[in-house]
Enzyme design. Structure first.
Site, PDB file in Angstrom:
ATOM      1  N   ASP A   1      -1.364  -0.874  -3.162  1.00  6.00           N
ATOM      2  CA  ASP A   1      -0.653  -0.279  -2.031  1.00  6.00           C
ATOM      3  C   ASP A   1      -1.577  -0.296  -0.826  1.00  6.00           C
ATOM      4  OD1 ASP A   1       1.721   1.505  -1.063  1.00  6.00           O
ATOM      5  OD2 ASP A   1      -0.075   2.599  -0.463  1.00  6.00           O
TER       6      ASP A   1
ATOM      7  N   GLU B   1       2.864  -5.458  -1.823  1.00  6.69           N
ATOM      8  CA  GLU B   1       4.084  -5.331  -1.033  1.00  6.69           C
ATOM      9  C   GLU B   1       4.237  -6.537  -0.104  1.00  6.69           C
ATOM     10  OE1 GLU B   1       4.815  -0.782   0.023  1.00  6.69           O
ATOM     11  OE2 GLU B   1       2.745  -1.399   0.417  1.00  6.69           O
TER      12      GLU B   1
ATOM     13  N   ASP C   1      -0.392   7.240  -2.405  1.00 11.73           N
ATOM     14  CA  ASP C   1      -0.762   5.826  -2.441  1.00 11.73           C
ATOM     15  C   ASP C   1      -0.842   5.306  -3.863  1.00 11.73           C
ATOM     16  OD1 ASP C   1      -0.924   5.728   0.331  1.00 11.73           O
ATOM     17  OD2 ASP C   1      -3.034   6.321   0.349  1.00 11.73           O
TER      18      ASP C   1
END
Length: 429
Positions: A184, A268, A364
């Site tokens: 992340d 991501e 996170d």
């Protein structure tokens, strides 16, 4: 497998060679701009754009013309490579991968490329390289160049000349080490791994922001293009170079550590360009929280997320692993314990508490766990076997439902070794 790799060194030219390199870079810039202006004129007249072969014919005419006879002093291959760069820029524009090609300016990305390895000689023992119309140039030999030469690019950055030597060599197919991990990306934490480890941000620009501002203010007080102005500009360039070098060094170290210890990395699919757009708006519809958004944009760009992803991609490929990009929606709002999705789950920037089941963790880390789960689910949707990729994951600390989502309830008891000496803690820059 074939591996393409570039080795970059600082050149140590003499005065004559440095003047020649500046002339060559200027000739390449002139050819690029002249060809781009010609293409725009043809487009305005409704004519079809010229291809690379047609531009090469014009290049011969320009070199033989009395008005631009100085182009003949530069080697022909670097000039042709600039026409290829323009052709590639047009292709990227029509494929909607980039904006329309722009004219090049002096002092910005000055470079030229030699594509023919037969014209290049590399003498690593004496730390020198031979380039057409430049002769032998000495360079700072900091590492061994592996493989066969393919091309050489000479560039100017921060007032110094560098040579980038691209090689090709045959290597054995690497066997990936470690299991799978989710990452992340953030501002307070540069990268948080699903095993709890995180990398503290470097904030290279922020560290040098005050010095850069003072150097820019000093340059603004000088008469433009005077000797003092040129000296002040050189100081600004050195600071920018220091910022970029520190950022690249940090990203290389972080991406190398992660790629060495993991066979599969899930991240991501962030659209950094859209995330860092200005919120100023227009005169008719002004934006809101413009100052705060500007600070956020500066922090995002200072982290270097896109470069980090690019480095992870090719380094994992070198080591036999692979990178998986997943949609970023609600990764930090979804509970890995029960799957409940709510904005109320993330009570603060760092704290995650599920309003349905009470699961609590760092926000996170929760995002990294969900990213890993989505990456594994994507592999399963594609019909791939995820057992090998999951072997070695450290999952004993995950909630039961998160382990079931990751498929880790059927994995052996082997645990993944930490990427650094600090496990489940901060890895400082």
């Amino acid at each position: 497998m074939q591996r393409l790799q570039a080795f970059r060194f600082e050149l140590m030219p003499n005065g004559q060679q440095e003047r020649q390199m500046r002339r060559f870079a200027g000739a390449c810039r002139f050819i690029y701009n002249k060809a781009l202006a010609l293409q725009k004129e043809r487009y305005e007249r409704g004519e079809k754009k010229l291809g690379y072969a047609g531009l090469c014919k014009l290049l011969t005419e320009w070199r033989n013309s009395a008005e631009t006879a100085w182009l003949a002093d530069a080697p022909i291959h670097p000039l042709q490579q600039k026409l290829k760069d323009l052709e590639r820029a047009y292709s990227n524009f029509f494929a909607k991968r980039a904006d329309f090609p722009r004219f090049k300016k002096k002092g910005r990305s000055d470079s030229f490329r030699y594509p023919d390895p037969k014209q290049i000689k590399l003498d690593q023992g004496n730390s020198r390289i031979f380039l057409p119309k430049l002769g032998w140039l000495r360079y700072r030999n900091s590492r061994k160049v592996l493989g066969d030469l393919r091309n050489v690019t000479v560039s100017l950055s921060g007032g110094k000349w560098f040579v980038s030597i691209q090689t090709e060599r045959e290597v054995e197919q690497a066997i990936p080490q470690g299991g799978a991990v989710g990452i992340d990306m953030g501002i307070a934490r540069f990268a948080t791994l699903s095993d709890g480890t995180f990398y503290a941000p470097l904030n290279s620009f922020k560290r040098h922001e005050v010095a850069l501002r003072k150097a820019q203010q000093a340059m603004s007080r000088k008469v433009k293009f005077s000797n003092n102005w040129k000296k002040a500009k050189a100081r600004v360039q050195r600071i920018h170079s220091r910022i970029g070098n520190a950022r690249r060094d940090f990203l290389h170290k972080a991406s190398t550590a992660i790629s060495k210890n993991h066979a599969m990395v899930c991240i991501e699919d962030l659209q950094v360009r859209n995330m860092s757009k200005s919120a100023a708006g227009t005169a008719d519809a002004p934006g809101r929280n413009v100052r705060a958004k500007s600070g956020l944009n500066k922090s995002i760009l200072d982290q270097g997320w896109f470069e980090f992803r690019r480095q992870l991609d090719y380094k994992l490929a070198w080591k036999g692993g692979h990178l998986i990009a997943v949609p970023p929606q609600n990764t930090s709002r979804t509970c890995p314990g029960c799957g409940h999705v709510s904005a109320d789950n993330r009570q603060t920037q760092a704290r995650f508490v599920c309003v349905a089941c009470g699961y609590e963790n760092n926000a996170d880390v929760v995002g990294a766990i969900n990213i890993l789960s989505r990456g594994i689910q994507r592999l399963r949707d594609e019909g791939q076997d995820t057992a090998n990729a999951l072997v070695g994951m450290q999952v004993d600390w995950l909630p039961v439902s998160a382990r079931m989502a990751c498929g880790s309830n059927c994995i052996g008891s082997r645990k993944q070794e930490p990427a650094e000496t600090t496990a489940r803690g901060a890895i400082c820059a």
